[in-house]
Structure formats: structure tokens, C-alpha cells
Motif scaffolding. Sequence first.
Motif, PDB file in Angstrom:
ATOM      1  N   PHE A 290       0.827  -1.198   0.000  1.00  0.00           N
ATOM      2  CA  PHE A 290       0.000   0.000   0.000  1.00  0.00           C
ATOM      3  C   PHE A 290       0.865   1.253   0.000  1.00  0.00           C
ATOM      4  O   PHE A 290       1.961   1.274   0.572  1.00  0.00           O
ATOM      5  N   SER A 291       0.352   2.311  -0.583  1.00  0.00           N
ATOM      6  CA  SER A 291       1.060   3.597  -0.535  1.00  0.00           C
ATOM      7  C   SER A 291       0.870   4.217   0.848  1.00  0.00           C
ATOM      8  O   SER A 291      -0.051   3.863   1.591  1.00  0.00           O
ATOM      9  N   THR A 292       1.727   5.166   1.173  1.00  0.00           N
ATOM     10  CA  THR A 292       1.671   5.818   2.478  1.00  0.00           C
ATOM     11  C   THR A 292       0.334   6.495   2.717  1.00  0.00           C
ATOM     12  O   THR A 292      -0.243   6.398   3.803  1.00  0.00           O
ATOM     13  N   ILE A 293      -0.197   7.178   1.712  1.00  0.00           N
ATOM     14  CA  ILE A 293      -1.448   7.920   1.885  1.00  0.00           C
ATOM     15  C   ILE A 293      -2.618   6.963   2.121  1.00  0.00           C
ATOM     16  O   ILE A 293      -3.527   7.270   2.902  1.00  0.00           O
ATOM     17  N   VAL A 294      -2.599   5.799   1.471  1.00  0.00           N
ATOM     18  CA  VAL A 294      -3.661   4.816   1.690  1.00  0.00           C
ATOM     19  C   VAL A 294      -3.591   4.275   3.111  1.00  0.00           C
ATOM     20  O   VAL A 294      -4.606   4.151   3.801  1.00  0.00           O
ATOM     21  N   VAL A 295      -2.375   3.952   3.563  1.00  0.00           N
ATOM     22  CA  VAL A 295      -2.188   3.444   4.929  1.00  0.00           C
ATOM     23  C   VAL A 295      -2.633   4.492   5.943  1.00  0.00           C
ATOM     24  O   VAL A 295      -3.326   4.173   6.921  1.00  0.00           O
ATOM     25  N   ALA A 296      -2.252   5.750   5.734  1.00  0.00           N
ATOM     26  CA  ALA A 296      -2.647   6.822   6.656  1.00  0.00           C
ATOM     27  C   ALA A 296      -4.156   6.989   6.683  1.00  0.00           C
ATOM     28  O   ALA A 296      -4.756   7.201   7.750  1.00  0.00           O
ATOM     29  N   PHE A 297      -4.810   6.888   5.521  1.00  0.00           N
ATOM     30  CA  PHE A 297      -6.265   7.012   5.455  1.00  0.00           C
ATOM     31  C   PHE A 297      -6.940   5.872   6.223  1.00  0.00           C
ATOM     32  O   PHE A 297      -7.882   6.093   6.993  1.00  0.00           O
ATOM     33  N   LEU A 298      -6.452   4.656   6.031  1.00  0.00           N
ATOM     34  CA  LEU A 298      -7.036   3.495   6.711  1.00  0.00           C
ATOM     35  C   LEU A 298      -6.909   3.626   8.233  1.00  0.00           C
ATOM     36  O   LEU A 298      -7.873   3.415   8.970  1.00  0.00           O
ATOM     37  N   TRP A 299      -5.706   3.985   8.692  1.00  0.00           N
ATOM     38  CA  TRP A 299      -5.498   4.079  10.125  1.00  0.00           C
ATOM     39  C   TRP A 299      -6.109   5.335  10.722  1.00  0.00           C
ATOM     40  O   TRP A 299      -6.422   5.376  11.920  1.00  0.00           O
TER      41      TRP A 299
ATOM     42  N   LEU B 154      -1.533  12.056   9.979  1.00  0.00           N
ATOM     43  CA  LEU B 154      -2.356  11.596  11.105  1.00  0.00           C
ATOM     44  C   LEU B 154      -2.452  12.596  12.251  1.00  0.00           C
ATOM     45  O   LEU B 154      -3.528  12.771  12.826  1.00  0.00           O
ATOM     46  N   THR B 155      -1.353  13.242  12.620  1.00  0.00           N
ATOM     47  CA  THR B 155      -1.372  14.094  13.817  1.00  0.00           C
ATOM     48  C   THR B 155      -1.109  15.564  13.541  1.00  0.00           C
ATOM     49  O   THR B 155      -1.455  16.408  14.359  1.00  0.00           O
ATOM     50  N   GLY B 156      -0.478  15.881  12.421  1.00  0.00           N
ATOM     51  CA  GLY B 156      -0.126  17.269  12.158  1.00  0.00           C
ATOM     52  C   GLY B 156       0.826  17.844  13.197  1.00  0.00           C
ATOM     53  O   GLY B 156       0.852  19.047  13.449  1.00  0.00           O
TER      54      GLY B 156
END
Length: 291
Positions: free
Chosen positions: A112-121, A233-235
Motif C-alpha cells: 500500500f502507498s503511504t497515503i492509503v495506509v494513513a487514510f485506513l489508520w 495523522l497528527t499534524g
Amino acid sequence: MLDKRRRNVLLLFIVPALIFYLIFWISPVLMSFFYGLTDWRGTGAYEMIGLKNYQNLIEKGTLFNSMGNTIKYTLFVVIWGNVQALTLALILNMKLRARGVFRTIFYIPALFSTIVVAFLWGYVYAPHYGLLSELFTSLNLGTAPNLLGTRGLSLFAAAFVETWKTSGTMTIIYLAGLQNISEEVIESAKIDGCTGWQAIRYVKIPMLSNTITVNVMLGLIGGFKSFDYIFALTGGGPGKSSSTLMYSIYKMAFVEMQYGKAEALAAMAFIFILIVSVIALTIMKRKELEA
């Protein structure tokens, strides 16, 4: 004559690579140190202000906060990432039915790409409606903690996502190392009275020293360049509790437009990461020789 001709041919291969190295690596590093001594804001003129950027970063606590967060993030990624990857590799190396299927399943996150993983989590961690919140509700455990909105937890919540993403790659590396260990060695250990855990502790792990070094260095690289999951995720929050070195550099440069200060922080981050990497690699190589 032949040696001179061979030397000239070698130079033809080396010089282009050396030029690219100087232009795209050495030059940006030197420019980073230079602009760190200025008040440059990305465009226009600038003035030399000496070490004021460095002094400001130290006095306001930005350097130590971001450096501390980076160290915590990196330690979590290295320790937990290797523990879970080695555990999975030991399990998947057993003679299990459909172990090829399980190996594929555990490797899927790495695809998975980073953005997909971040969206899922981001959905998993979301308070009130996320997967974690729904799980707590269904098990009558009360309200799920807001992992991304709590100081002291948000940094490790983002780091856990990174270990989930990279676990497949690290597991495959450990599997390759385990499969290079001769079955005869394991059988000899069992004949000598080693239990399953003792065989792992005193035979397999020492023989995986080279593999452990590779995965530890991968973890260090992932931890030191921690930006993407913090950004998504956290900014950097709550407050600055999850702001790492790379995220702080990004925020200073592209949000606050303080390029000179960002370059100063980048220069200090470069020195810090270089020192830690050299020390870690030296220790790991020494451990390999002792194994």
C-alpha cells in the motif's frame, strides 16, 4: 600503457557519478549550512545573521522537542518493528498448512502507498465512529482513547502505523535469514537438549546477526525520516507533542516561511542523524563479530 588506458576507462564511469553526487548531495548539504546562517524567507534578499537561528531553536526548545520526539519515534519503530517482524518470521517459518498464503497476507501492507495506509489508520483511530471506537463499544469497554488527540500517545500511534506498514518487508528479510540456517544445526541443538525457545535464543538469533543489522538500520532510516504519518495523522499535535525533526523542518519552511531557521534545523538534524547512524552501525557490526 594498458594500465593507463584501463584507468582512463574507469574514470569515464566514475566522473559522471561523482558529478551527480556533488551537485545533488554535497551541494545541497553545504547550501543548507549556509542558509542556516541567514534570515532567508524563501524569496528575495537575505542578511547574514550568524548563529541566531541556532540560538533561537535552542532557546525556544524547538530543537530538543523535535529531536526528543524523533528519538522516541525511532526507538519504537526499531524495537517494536523488529520484535513483531522476527516473531512473525519465526511463526511463518514453521511447517504450517498454507503458510505461503499467510506470508502473502502479512506482506500485503507493504504494497500500500503511504497515503492509503494513513487514510485506513485515520479511520481506525477516529474517535466516536472509528474501528477502535466501535470495537470498544461492542465489547462494553467504555469509550476508546483518542490516540491521535492525546499527548504522549499520538506519537506512538503514528509510529505503530509505520511498523504495520513495514512489517511485511522486515518479516521477509528475517525469513530469508532463517531459511539460510541449516536444519542440521537446529537438530544438533535439539539433541544437545535445547528446548524450542533455547534454540531460538542461543542458536537462531545469534545466527541472524547480519539480518538484524539490516532491519535495525531500516528501522533507523524509517524513524529518522518520520514525516509522512506525522503529517497525515497528527499534524505534529496535540501542540508539538508529535512534531519530529522532519515535520518541524517542513512546517518552518513551507508553513511559517522561515527558510533560514528551517535550514539551520536541517543542518543540526543532519549532524545528529549522521552521528547516531555511525554509532549504531559500529555497535551492530561489533555484535556481528561477537556472535
